[in-house]
Scaffold this motif. Structure first.
Motif, PDB file in Angstrom:
ATOM      1  N   MET A   1       0.845  -1.199   0.000  1.00 37.64           N
ATOM      2  CA  MET A   1       0.000   0.000   0.000  1.00 37.64           C
ATOM      3  C   MET A   1       0.877   1.246   0.000  1.00 37.64           C
ATOM      4  N   ARG A   2       0.550   2.191  -0.843  1.00 40.21           N
ATOM      5  CA  ARG A   2       1.361   3.402  -0.921  1.00 40.21           C
ATOM      6  C   ARG A   2       1.056   4.308   0.277  1.00 40.21           C
ATOM      7  N   PRO A   3       2.040   5.089   0.704  1.00 38.87           N
ATOM      8  CA  PRO A   3       1.812   5.979   1.849  1.00 38.87           C
ATOM      9  C   PRO A   3       0.823   7.078   1.496  1.00 38.87           C
ATOM     10  N   LYS A   4       0.064   7.506   2.489  1.00 41.34           N
ATOM     11  CA  LYS A   4      -0.907   8.570   2.272  1.00 41.34           C
ATOM     12  C   LYS A   4      -0.189   9.890   2.067  1.00 41.34           C
ATOM     13  N   LYS A   5      -0.754  10.716   1.213  1.00 42.68           N
ATOM     14  CA  LYS A   5      -0.243  12.071   0.999  1.00 42.68           C
ATOM     15  C   LYS A   5      -0.827  12.967   2.086  1.00 42.68           C
ATOM     16  N   THR A   6      -0.013  13.900   2.573  1.00 42.42           N
ATOM     17  CA  THR A   6      -0.435  14.764   3.668  1.00 42.42           C
ATOM     18  C   THR A   6      -0.769  16.163   3.153  1.00 42.42           C
ATOM     19  N   ILE A   7      -1.973  16.624   3.499  1.00 43.47           N
ATOM     20  CA  ILE A   7      -2.458  17.935   3.074  1.00 43.47           C
ATOM     21  C   ILE A   7      -2.705  18.792   4.303  1.00 43.47           C
ATOM     22  N   LEU A   8      -2.130  19.991   4.293  1.00 41.53           N
ATOM     23  CA  LEU A   8      -2.414  20.975   5.325  1.00 41.53           C
ATOM     24  C   LEU A   8      -3.612  21.782   4.835  1.00 41.53           C
ATOM     25  N   CYS A   9      -4.728  21.668   5.544  1.00 38.19           N
ATOM     26  CA  CYS A   9      -5.978  22.316   5.155  1.00 38.19           C
ATOM     27  C   CYS A   9      -6.261  23.442   6.146  1.00 38.19           C
ATOM     28  N   VAL A  10      -6.410  24.672   5.645  1.00 33.29           N
ATOM     29  CA  VAL A  10      -6.547  25.852   6.506  1.00 33.29           C
ATOM     30  C   VAL A  10      -7.808  26.631   6.140  1.00 33.29           C
ATOM     31  N   ASP A  11      -8.664  26.849   7.137  1.00 29.60           N
ATOM     32  CA  ASP A  11      -9.846  27.685   6.945  1.00 29.60           C
ATOM     33  C   ASP A  11     -10.326  28.156   8.302  1.00 29.60           C
ATOM     34  N   ASP A  12     -10.701  29.423   8.409  1.00 30.41           N
ATOM     35  CA  ASP A  12     -11.185  29.946   9.681  1.00 30.41           C
ATOM     36  C   ASP A  12     -12.640  29.561   9.945  1.00 30.41           C
ATOM     37  N   ASN A  13     -13.339  29.047   8.944  1.00 30.67           N
ATOM     38  CA  ASN A  13     -14.717  28.580   9.101  1.00 30.67           C
ATOM     39  C   ASN A  13     -14.687  27.100   9.495  1.00 30.67           C
ATOM     40  N   GLU A  14     -15.090  26.813  10.726  1.00 32.62           N
ATOM     41  CA  GLU A  14     -15.043  25.451  11.269  1.00 32.62           C
ATOM     42  C   GLU A  14     -15.818  24.450  10.418  1.00 32.62           C
ATOM     43  N   GLN A  15     -16.994  24.847   9.946  1.00 25.92           N
ATOM     44  CA  GLN A  15     -17.830  23.941   9.167  1.00 25.92           C
ATOM     45  C   GLN A  15     -17.170  23.594   7.825  1.00 25.92           C
ATOM     46  N   ILE A  16     -16.641  24.577   7.134  1.00 28.28           N
ATOM     47  CA  ILE A  16     -15.976  24.333   5.844  1.00 28.28           C
ATOM     48  C   ILE A  16     -14.743  23.462   6.054  1.00 28.28           C
ATOM     49  N   LEU A  17     -13.971  23.747   7.101  1.00 29.28           N
ATOM     50  CA  LEU A  17     -12.775  22.965   7.401  1.00 29.28           C
ATOM     51  C   LEU A  17     -13.143  21.507   7.666  1.00 29.28           C
ATOM     52  N   SER A  18     -14.199  21.305   8.413  1.00 27.00           N
ATOM     53  CA  SER A  18     -14.641  19.951   8.738  1.00 27.00           C
ATOM     54  C   SER A  18     -15.107  19.196   7.492  1.00 27.00           C
ATOM     55  N   VAL A  19     -15.852  19.868   6.610  1.00 25.85           N
ATOM     56  CA  VAL A  19     -16.322  19.231   5.371  1.00 25.85           C
ATOM     57  C   VAL A  19     -15.145  18.890   4.466  1.00 25.85           C
ATOM     58  N   ARG A  20     -14.205  19.828   4.311  1.00 23.69           N
ATOM     59  CA  ARG A  20     -13.021  19.562   3.469  1.00 23.69           C
ATOM     60  C   ARG A  20     -12.191  18.416   4.032  1.00 23.69           C
ATOM     61  N   THR A  21     -12.009  18.423   5.345  1.00 23.35           N
ATOM     62  CA  THR A  21     -11.230  17.354   5.990  1.00 23.35           C
ATOM     63  C   THR A  21     -11.878  16.002   5.704  1.00 23.35           C
ATOM     64  N   PHE A  22     -13.186  15.918   5.886  1.00 29.21           N
ATOM     65  CA  PHE A  22     -13.918  14.673   5.628  1.00 29.21           C
ATOM     66  C   PHE A  22     -13.772  14.257   4.166  1.00 29.21           C
ATOM     67  N   LEU A  23     -13.963  15.207   3.248  1.00 33.64           N
ATOM     68  CA  LEU A  23     -13.867  14.930   1.817  1.00 33.64           C
ATOM     69  C   LEU A  23     -12.490  14.356   1.460  1.00 33.64           C
ATOM     70  N   LEU A  24     -11.440  14.980   1.989  1.00 34.54           N
ATOM     71  CA  LEU A  24     -10.075  14.536   1.671  1.00 34.54           C
ATOM     72  C   LEU A  24      -9.741  13.198   2.336  1.00 34.54           C
ATOM     73  N   GLU A  25     -10.141  13.029   3.589  1.00 37.64           N
ATOM     74  CA  GLU A  25      -9.838  11.779   4.294  1.00 37.64           C
ATOM     75  C   GLU A  25     -10.551  10.591   3.659  1.00 37.64           C
ATOM     76  N   THR A  26     -11.776  10.797   3.163  1.00 37.79           N
ATOM     77  CA  THR A  26     -12.490   9.694   2.514  1.00 37.79           C
ATOM     78  C   THR A  26     -11.890   9.358   1.152  1.00 37.79           C
ATOM     79  N   ARG A  27     -11.021  10.240   0.635  1.00 36.74           N
ATOM     80  CA  ARG A  27     -10.316   9.957  -0.624  1.00 36.74           C
ATOM     81  C   ARG A  27      -8.910   9.421  -0.370  1.00 36.74           C
ATOM     82  N   GLY A  28      -8.584   9.167   0.892  1.00 34.46           N
ATOM     83  CA  GLY A  28      -7.299   8.533   1.202  1.00 34.46           C
ATOM     84  C   GLY A  28      -6.175   9.474   1.579  1.00 34.46           C
TER      85      GLY A  28
END
Length: 148
Positions: A1-28
């Motif tokens: 299995m290839r190692p996961k790529k790490t993304i630093l996700c920055v947003d001052d809006n908690e809801q947007i940050l949470s949605v983006r985090t979920f979207l990216l984590e579900t894509r590996g």
């Protein structure tokens, strides 16, 4: 299995940050979430250059905007790809320091994921040839010959 790529996700809006985090984590992807540009700079200080694969941030944030954050991030981590996303932007305010700019609402999550995939692949660069058994034997002989 290839190692996961790490993304630093920055947003001052908690809801947007949470949605983006979920979207990216579900894509590996492995996501490091930051609620402000200052918090993101602290994260960048903790990671060695080359260990983060992408910075994804909002353009308009309090204290420091996304352009300034990306500029500083690229000073700390040269070659780090950056994507800036914003909902309220004039044509000349667009992300000057980012590799990609996406207007919020004008692009689908699938388009964002595809742009991220391309940026992360570009950072990785071309695949390196892995020496086969015959090549590594000749490399070993070459190394030994040059060392003596």
């Amino acid at each position: 299995m290839r190692p996961k790529k790490t993304i630093l996700c920055v947003d001052d809006n908690e809801q947007i940050l949470s949605v983006r985090t979920f979207l990216l984590e579900t894509r590996g992807y492995r996501v490091v979430a930051a609620h402000s540009a200052q918090e993101a700079l602290t994260v960048l200080d903790q990671y060695l250059p080359g260990t983060l694969d992408l910075i994804l941030c909002d353009l308009l944030m309090p204290q420091m905007d996304g352009n300034e954050l990306v500029r500083r991030a690229k000073q700390l981590h040269p070659g780090l790809p950056a994507m800036i996303v914003s909902g309220t932007v004039n044509a000349f305010d667009r992300a000057l320091h980012a590799d990609v700019f996406l207007p919020k609402g004008a692009s689908s999550p699938a388009e964002m994921i595809e742009r991220i995939r391309v940026l992360v692949a570009r950072k990785r660069g071309p695949k390196k040839a892995v020496p086969g058994p015959s090549q590594s034997a000749s490399l070993g002989a070459f190394t030994h010959a040059t060392a003596s």
